[in-house]
Design an enzyme around this catalytic site. Structure first.
Site, PDB file in Angstrom:
ATOM      1  N   GLY A  10       0.823  -1.204   0.000  1.00 22.44           N
ATOM      2  CA  GLY A  10       0.000   0.000   0.000  1.00 22.44           C
ATOM      3  C   GLY A  10       0.856   1.253   0.000  1.00 22.44           C
ATOM      4  CG  ASP A  31      -0.834  -5.481  -0.073  1.00 20.84           C
ATOM      5  OD1 ASP A  31      -1.930  -5.583  -0.658  1.00 20.84           O
ATOM      6  OD2 ASP A  31      -0.433  -4.423   0.440  1.00 20.84           O
ATOM      7  CB  ALA A 115      -2.341   1.528  10.524  1.00 20.25           C
ATOM      8  CE1 TYR A 146      -9.820   2.736   6.736  1.00 21.10           C
ATOM      9  CE2 TYR A 146     -10.440   4.894   7.588  1.00 21.10           C
ATOM     10  CZ  TYR A 146      -9.464   3.984   7.212  1.00 21.10           C
ATOM     11  OH  TYR A 146      -8.138   4.324   7.324  1.00 21.10           O
ATOM     12  CE  LYS A 150      -7.992   1.063   9.560  1.00 24.72           C
ATOM     13  NZ  LYS A 150      -6.705   0.371   9.550  1.00 24.72           N
ATOM     14  CE1 TYR A 160      -7.596 -11.696  19.848  1.00 22.36           C
ATOM     15  CE2 TYR A 160      -5.394 -12.623  20.022  1.00 22.36           C
ATOM     16  CZ  TYR A 160      -6.697 -12.721  19.583  1.00 22.36           C
ATOM     17  OH  TYR A 160      -7.097 -13.827  18.882  1.00 22.36           O
TER      18      TYR A 160
END
Ligand code: UDP
Length: 309
Positions: A10, A31, A115, A146, A150, A160
């Site tokens: 990316g 990717d 990210a 999105y 996120k 986690y």
């Protein structure tokens, strides 16, 4: 260190891979090329310290012979046009993709970097945005695949750590630009530069008074490297350039810099388009010494050169 990068082909991922290799690390890049481009990694396959694996991180990961010290997750469509075209892939990569990379980090005892995005703040009601702000997100709107993806990933990562003890570092990326953005990726800077260079109308959505704060990609990579290398890290961290500009000012600057004859064409503002956005980066400044250096004008000049070439 031995480092795995999800989303390595990316725009930001490929610049990060370059920097990691420059710093002497060994990198495995994953990717599925859904929005990434193999040419962003041009020439790297010939190196002994880099290996590219064409793989969707939502699927079970390949068995790697060696273990990783750091796992970095940058895999996700990031342009509103892209993620609205492939909303389910966007949700799954934030959910299943993040889970699969977390599991790898857990197995290897690796540090996990992720990210996240300024979109977790949605159309923000506080300005500039600090990490403490919980955001103003429409959970069923066109951007929700999105934003909520996120946000889910951030929750997954926190839990986690709680349940499995995975050491994780989440950074929230604000609008970032530079060479290797796809000309047709739909974001404002590639659109305006492409339009200005071809003399087509510059498409401003809405009245152009909405703001964004644009960070040059080299500065963003500096920030991610500092996040990775910091001896200690607490909670999510904003990364971006706090210099805020209106979209109209951006259009005028690009027209001026490219000496373009393009007119401005005002189009409808997309639903839920955030009206304002500026990162508060006090946390990044004090905890990792982050300070963006490249001005909008210099960064745009380098980006225009890329688009012309
Ligand atoms: N925008 C625009 N014209 C374009 C593309 C985008 O006016 O051709 C606006 C968009 O409505 C938003 C801002 O520019 O207000 C930034 O859009 P982008 O898609 O780059 O990223 P976002 O910050 O919305 O994720």
């Amino acid at each position: 260190m031995n480092i795995l990068v999800g989303g390595s082909a990316g725009f930001i991922g490929s610049h990060l891979v370059d920097r990691l290799l420059e710093c002497g690390h060994k990198v495995t890049g994953l990717d599925n090329l859904i929005t990434g481009q193999k040419e962003n990694l041009f020439g790297l396959d010939a190196r002994g310290d880099f290996r590219f694996v064409d793989h969707d991180i939502c699927l079970p990961l390949p068995q790697f012979a060696e273990s990783f010290d750091v796992v970095i997750n940058l895999a996700c469509p990031a342009s509103p046009i892209d993620y609205q075209n492939i909303p389910l892939e966007t949700l799954w990569v934030s959910a299943m993709g993040t889970k699969n990379l977390l599991e790898l980090a857990r197995k290897d005892g690796a540090r996990f970097l992720h990210a996240s995005t300024s979109e977790v703040y949605g159309d923000p009601l506080i300005h500039p945005q600090t990490e403490e702000y919980w955001g103003n997100v429409n959970p069923i709107g066109p951007r929700s695949c999105y934003d909520e993806g996120k946000r889910f990933a951030e929750s997954l990562i926190v839990n986690y750590k709680k349940v499995h003890g995975v050491e994780s570092r989440v950074f929230r990326i604000f609008n970032t630009y530079g060479p290797r953005m796809r000309k047709n990726d739909g974001r404002v800077i590639p659109n305006f530069i492409t339009q200005a260079l071809s003399g087509e109308p510059i498409t401003i959505y809405g009245d152009g008074k909405q703001t964004r704060s644009f960070c040059y990609v080299d500065d963003m990579v500096d920030g991610i490297m500092a996040v990775m290398n910091a001896p200690v890290f607490s909670g999510p961290m904003n990364l971006g350039n706090p210099k805020e500009t209106t979209i109209l000012e951006l259009a005028e600057l690009i027209v001026m810099m490219t000496d373009s004859g393009s007119e401005i064409a005002f189009k409808n503002l997309p639903q839920d388009d955030p009206r304002i956005r500026q990162p508060n980066i006090n946390k990044a400044r004090s905890e990792i010494g982050f300070e963006p250096k490249v001005s909008l004008k210099d960064g745009l000049a380098r980006t225009v050169t890329f688009f012309v070439g």
